[in-house]
Design a protein around this motif. Structure first.
Motif, PDB file in Angstrom:
ATOM      1  N   ALA A   1       6.767  19.451  -1.285  1.00 31.46           N
ATOM      2  CA  ALA A   1       5.627  20.150  -0.662  1.00 31.46           C
ATOM      3  C   ALA A   1       5.566  21.592  -1.178  1.00 31.46           C
ATOM      4  CB  ALA A   1       5.747  20.120   0.857  1.00 31.46           C
ATOM      5  N   LEU A   2       6.734  22.212  -1.288  1.00 27.13           N
ATOM      6  CA  LEU A   2       6.732  23.597  -1.796  1.00 27.13           C
ATOM      7  C   LEU A   2       6.314  23.626  -3.261  1.00 27.13           C
ATOM      8  CD1 LEU A   2       9.833  25.226  -0.071  1.00 27.13           C
ATOM      9  CD2 LEU A   2       7.494  24.972   0.725  1.00 27.13           C
ATOM     10  N   ALA A   3       6.775  22.625  -4.041  1.00 29.30           N
ATOM     11  CA  ALA A   3       6.370  22.560  -5.450  1.00 29.30           C
ATOM     12  C   ALA A   3       4.844  22.434  -5.530  1.00 29.30           C
ATOM     13  CB  ALA A   3       7.049  21.374  -6.137  1.00 29.30           C
ATOM     14  N   GLY A   4       4.268  21.572  -4.676  1.00 29.94           N
ATOM     15  CA  GLY A   4       2.816  21.377  -4.685  1.00 29.94           C
ATOM     16  C   GLY A   4       2.084  22.673  -4.361  1.00 29.94           C
ATOM     17  N   ILE A   5       2.587  23.398  -3.372  1.00 40.66           N
ATOM     18  CA  ILE A   5       1.934  24.654  -2.972  1.00 40.66           C
ATOM     19  C   ILE A   5       2.066  25.701  -4.083  1.00 40.66           C
ATOM     20  CG2 ILE A   5       2.070  26.595  -1.341  1.00 40.66           C
ATOM     21  CD1 ILE A   5       3.035  24.490   0.777  1.00 40.66           C
TER      22      ILE A   5
ATOM     23  N   ALA B   1       0.882  -1.171   0.000  1.00 37.96           N
ATOM     24  CA  ALA B   1       0.000   0.000   0.000  1.00 37.96           C
ATOM     25  C   ALA B   1       0.915   1.215   0.000  1.00 37.96           C
ATOM     26  CB  ALA B   1      -0.908   0.006   1.226  1.00 37.96           C
ATOM     27  N   LEU B   2       1.130   1.767  -1.171  1.00 39.11           N
ATOM     28  CA  LEU B   2       2.021   2.926  -1.329  1.00 39.11           C
ATOM     29  C   LEU B   2       1.310   3.961  -2.199  1.00 39.11           C
ATOM     30  CD1 LEU B   2       5.574   1.476  -2.164  1.00 39.11           C
ATOM     31  CD2 LEU B   2       4.669   2.038   0.059  1.00 39.11           C
ATOM     32  N   HIS B   3       1.888   5.151  -2.292  1.00 31.55           N
ATOM     33  CA  HIS B   3       1.363   6.155  -3.212  1.00 31.55           C
ATOM     34  C   HIS B   3       1.643   5.653  -4.630  1.00 31.55           C
ATOM     35  CE1 HIS B   3       0.755   8.912   0.095  1.00 31.55           C
ATOM     36  NE2 HIS B   3       2.011   8.750   0.473  1.00 31.55           N
ATOM     37  N   VAL B   4       0.592   5.388  -5.379  1.00 39.02           N
ATOM     38  CA  VAL B   4       0.798   4.774  -6.700  1.00 39.02           C
ATOM     39  C   VAL B   4       1.052   5.867  -7.736  1.00 39.02           C
ATOM     40  CG1 VAL B   4      -0.212   3.317  -8.484  1.00 39.02           C
ATOM     41  CG2 VAL B   4      -0.496   2.719  -6.071  1.00 39.02           C
ATOM     42  N   GLU B   5       2.300   6.117  -7.962  1.00 42.12           N
ATOM     43  CA  GLU B   5       2.753   7.065  -8.996  1.00 42.12           C
ATOM     44  C   GLU B   5       4.019   6.489  -9.624  1.00 42.12           C
ATOM     45  OE1 GLU B   5       5.579   8.828  -8.549  1.00 42.12           O
ATOM     46  OE2 GLU B   5       5.896   9.051  -6.396  1.00 42.12           O
ATOM     47  N   ALA B   6       4.655   7.259 -10.510  1.00 42.10           N
ATOM     48  CA  ALA B   6       5.673   6.671 -11.388  1.00 42.10           C
ATOM     49  C   ALA B   6       6.859   6.030 -10.653  1.00 42.10           C
ATOM     50  CB  ALA B   6       6.171   7.747 -12.354  1.00 42.10           C
ATOM     51  N   LYS B   7       7.358   6.689  -9.594  1.00 41.36           N
ATOM     52  CA  LYS B   7       8.540   6.112  -8.920  1.00 41.36           C
ATOM     53  C   LYS B   7       8.175   4.820  -8.210  1.00 41.36           C
ATOM     54  CE  LYS B   7       8.682  10.182  -7.415  1.00 41.36           C
ATOM     55  NZ  LYS B   7       7.739  11.299  -7.635  1.00 41.36           N
TER      56      LYS B   7
ATOM     57  N   LEU C   1      -6.183  10.270  -2.292  1.00 39.76           N
ATOM     58  CA  LEU C   1      -6.010  11.264  -3.364  1.00 39.76           C
ATOM     59  C   LEU C   1      -4.663  11.177  -4.088  1.00 39.76           C
ATOM     60  CD1 LEU C   1      -7.531  14.632  -2.027  1.00 39.76           C
ATOM     61  CD2 LEU C   1      -8.510  13.015  -3.648  1.00 39.76           C
ATOM     62  N   SER C   2      -3.789  10.244  -3.712  1.00 36.26           N
ATOM     63  CA  SER C   2      -2.429  10.320  -4.273  1.00 36.26           C
ATOM     64  C   SER C   2      -2.184   9.429  -5.485  1.00 36.26           C
ATOM     65  CB  SER C   2      -1.397   9.991  -3.181  1.00 36.26           C
ATOM     66  OG  SER C   2      -1.533   8.652  -2.756  1.00 36.26           O
ATOM     67  N   THR C   3      -3.160   8.591  -5.838  1.00 41.91           N
ATOM     68  CA  THR C   3      -2.932   7.692  -6.984  1.00 41.91           C
ATOM     69  C   THR C   3      -2.991   8.459  -8.300  1.00 41.91           C
ATOM     70  OG1 THR C   3      -3.866   5.797  -5.841  1.00 41.91           O
ATOM     71  CG2 THR C   3      -3.894   5.713  -8.247  1.00 41.91           C
ATOM     72  N   GLN C   4      -2.084   8.127  -9.194  1.00 37.17           N
ATOM     73  CA  GLN C   4      -2.186   8.645 -10.567  1.00 37.17           C
ATOM     74  C   GLN C   4      -2.771   7.513 -11.403  1.00 37.17           C
ATOM     75  OE1 GLN C   4       1.334  10.667 -11.917  1.00 37.17           O
ATOM     76  NE2 GLN C   4       1.535  11.760  -9.985  1.00 37.17           N
ATOM     77  N   ASP C   5      -3.986   7.730 -11.897  1.00 39.25           N
ATOM     78  CA  ASP C   5      -4.734   6.638 -12.527  1.00 39.25           C
ATOM     79  C   ASP C   5      -4.043   6.077 -13.768  1.00 39.25           C
ATOM     80  OD1 ASP C   5      -6.755   6.554 -10.615  1.00 39.25           O
ATOM     81  OD2 ASP C   5      -7.896   8.138 -11.598  1.00 39.25           O
TER      82      ASP C   5
ATOM     83  N   ASN D   1       2.100  17.399  -1.277  1.00 43.16           N
ATOM     84  CA  ASN D   1       3.014  17.102  -2.392  1.00 43.16           C
ATOM     85  C   ASN D   1       2.448  16.066  -3.351  1.00 43.16           C
ATOM     86  OD1 ASN D   1       3.211  15.101  -0.503  1.00 43.16           O
ATOM     87  ND2 ASN D   1       5.415  14.827  -0.682  1.00 43.16           N
ATOM     88  N   LEU D   2       1.487  15.284  -2.876  1.00 42.61           N
ATOM     89  CA  LEU D   2       0.924  14.222  -3.720  1.00 42.61           C
ATOM     90  C   LEU D   2      -0.547  14.435  -4.050  1.00 42.61           C
ATOM     91  CD1 LEU D   2       2.761  11.484  -1.782  1.00 42.61           C
ATOM     92  CD2 LEU D   2       2.656  11.390  -4.267  1.00 42.61           C
ATOM     93  N   ALA D   3      -1.273  15.123  -3.172  1.00 42.71           N
ATOM     94  CA  ALA D   3      -2.732  15.141  -3.301  1.00 42.71           C
ATOM     95  C   ALA D   3      -3.277  16.365  -4.037  1.00 42.71           C
ATOM     96  CB  ALA D   3      -3.372  15.037  -1.917  1.00 42.71           C
ATOM     97  N   VAL D   4      -2.439  17.373  -4.323  1.00 43.68           N
ATOM     98  CA  VAL D   4      -2.934  18.464  -5.172  1.00 43.68           C
ATOM     99  C   VAL D   4      -3.022  17.927  -6.602  1.00 43.68           C
ATOM    100  CG1 VAL D   4      -2.158  20.431  -3.789  1.00 43.68           C
ATOM    101  CG2 VAL D   4      -0.572  19.401  -5.427  1.00 43.68           C
ATOM    102  N   PRO D   5      -3.855  18.530  -7.454  1.00 37.96           N
ATOM    103  CA  PRO D   5      -4.061  17.949  -8.789  1.00 37.96           C
ATOM    104  C   PRO D   5      -2.761  17.725  -9.574  1.00 37.96           C
ATOM    105  CG  PRO D   5      -5.717  19.602  -8.356  1.00 37.96           C
ATOM    106  CD  PRO D   5      -4.766  19.663  -7.192  1.00 37.96           C
ATOM    107  N   LYS D   6      -1.774  18.593  -9.414  1.00 38.00           N
ATOM    108  CA  LYS D   6      -0.525  18.390 -10.153  1.00 38.00           C
ATOM    109  C   LYS D   6       0.575  17.768  -9.288  1.00 38.00           C
ATOM    110  CE  LYS D   6      -0.808  21.544 -14.017  1.00 38.00           C
ATOM    111  NZ  LYS D   6      -2.089  22.266 -13.918  1.00 38.00           N
ATOM    112  N   GLY D   7       0.202  17.229  -8.135  1.00 37.39           N
ATOM    113  CA  GLY D   7       1.207  16.684  -7.205  1.00 37.39           C
ATOM    114  C   GLY D   7       1.896  15.461  -7.776  1.00 37.39           C
TER     115      GLY D   7
END
Ligand code: ADE
Length: 408
Positions: free
Chosen positions: A183-187, A39-45, A68-72, A328-334
């Motif tokens: 986190a700063l990138a997300g903000i 059970a991890l944040h499902v994104e590219a890395k 909210l962190s999965t990239q479909d 860092n993960l849950a904003v739309p472009k996170g």
């Protein structure tokens, strides 16, 4: 090529350490026939880690660790990798979230890899039927390790879990630089706001808070730190930051970032003092650090747009990013932590999963440190990938360090 596959191959090229492990896993098949539940944040890395485990012969069942962190697109691409089953989807309800965890557990994993401990919690509560087959696990994040230690203290943890979060090669890079930058990138991507000159309150001066404060300082922000631990507060002060209680900081900050791992860090007494237009973001694992329940109940109006909920309270607007979830993960472009950082964290995960397979049976139930050898291997491979070499101790230096007789 679809976007999920493109994102994964983009990430892979900047993960030299994990790629070297994947190559060895493919050659030697050390995980052949092993069932791994994740059970991890499902994104590219994360997909690159899963690919490495599957290349080693494992059957991997994975879901998300945050609604909210999965990239479909990445989840779809991952589901097509041979040996991999992916149940993650973005925007799931709590019941869908746990149903997906149950699907992972239905595979009766021998090794579990968790981020936040929701999977391991499920194993010890409603899915105890799966416990007998589990050799052990690995935990990625501070909050998860915190929960595991609480469980272990009560004698409730049924198998060994390696605290990947706590090892130097994780926390000095992932927590400090990873959280700091992402986190700063997300903000910044969500709000389009300038950090230079801003009064930014960082709640918590652990490894993540330190990273945030340091990066914010680099961007020209005026950083205010809040803490409950006098030692960390003093460290923040001597690192050059203002230190004060949240009650005072509430009236001074323009942007707030929580990184404490605790609940209600920004709550009713603070909302009363907060300046109009303040932006609140959370960089901790769970969405408990900002008291959203209070805002939902007491706001006169709420406006929801992509990644920003605006609460009107007593005539002033307070903006909350990503529903108070990991910004860092849950904003739309996170996109989560930078790739190079996750190369280190997920190399540790891959080697610790192998460690559980080879040694889990001899390890006692409880929380275990990452073996130093694994930590050093990841560091050495990263240095080599950067083309850097370092000094070695001479024989006389080794002797000096291991002795006690030579003094003044
Ligand atoms: N990407 C995958 N897992 C992550 C994590 N725990 N934190 C940030 N980014 C991630």
């Amino acid at each position: 090529m679809d976007t999920g596959k493109e994102k994964i191959s983009w990430a892979r090229q900047y993960m030299p350490v994990l790629s070297s492990i994947a190559r060895e896993f493919r050659e030697n098949q050390p995980l052949k026939g092993v069932r791994i539940g994740m059970a991890l944040h499902v994104e590219a890395k994360t997909a690159c880690l899963v690919e490495a485990l599957a290349a080693g012969g494992a059957a991997v069942h994975i879901t998300g660790c945050n609604p909210l962190s999965t990239q479909d697109d990445v989840a779809r691409a991952l589901g097509e990798v041979p040996g991999v089953h992916c149940y993650a989807r973005r925007g799931v309800s709590p019941s869908e979230y746990y149903a997906a965890i149950d699907r992972v557990l239905d595979s009766h994993p021998q090794v579990v890899i968790d981020d936040g401990m929701d999977l391991i919690h499920r194993l010890h509560t409603t899915r105890r039927d799966c416990l007998p087959g589990v050799l052990g696990g690995c935990e990625e994040t501070t909050t998860g390790v915190h929960r595991l230690r609480a469980m272990a203290r009560e004698g409730r943890l049924a198998f060994p879990v390696v605290a990947v979060n706590d090892t130097p090669m994780k926390r000095h890079f992932d927590n400090v630089h990873g959280t700091g930058e992402s986190a700063l990138a997300g903000i910044m991507l969500t709000t389009n706001m300038l950090m230079a000159g801003k009064a930014v309150v960082v709640a918590g001066y652990g490894f993540c808070g330190r990273g945030l404060a340091r990066k914010l300082h680099g961007l020209g922000a005026r950083v205010i730190v809040t803490e409950v631990d006098p030692r960390k507060a003093l460290e923040a002060y001597m690192d050059g930051f203002s230190v004060m209680p949240m009650e005072k900081a509430a009236g001074e900050g323009e942007i707030f970032i929580t990184a404490t791992g605790n609940t209600s860090v920004i709550a009713a007494p603070h909302f009363a003092r907060i300046r109009p237009g303040a932006v609140l973001a959370n960089a901790g694992h769970f969405n408990v650090e900002i008291d959203l329940g209070w805002l939902e109940e007491n706001a006169d109006a709420v406006t929801r747009r992509d990644g920003i909920d605006t609460y009107t309270v007593g005539g002033k607007e307070i903006h909350v990013l990503a529903e108070g979830r990991l910004v860092n993960l849950a904003v739309p472009k996170g996109m989560g932590h930078p790739i190079e950082v996750m190369d280190l964290s997920f190399s540790l995960q891959a080697l610790c999963a192998l460690h559980i397979v080879t040694s889990g049976r001899e390890m006692k139930p409880g929380v275990h440190e990452v073996p130093t050898e694994i930590d050093e291997t990841v560091a050495a491979r990263k240095l080599a990938s950067l083309g850097l070499s370092i000094d070695e101790l001479t024989e006389s230096q080794e002797k000096y360090l291991s002795g006690w007789e030579s003094g003044t």
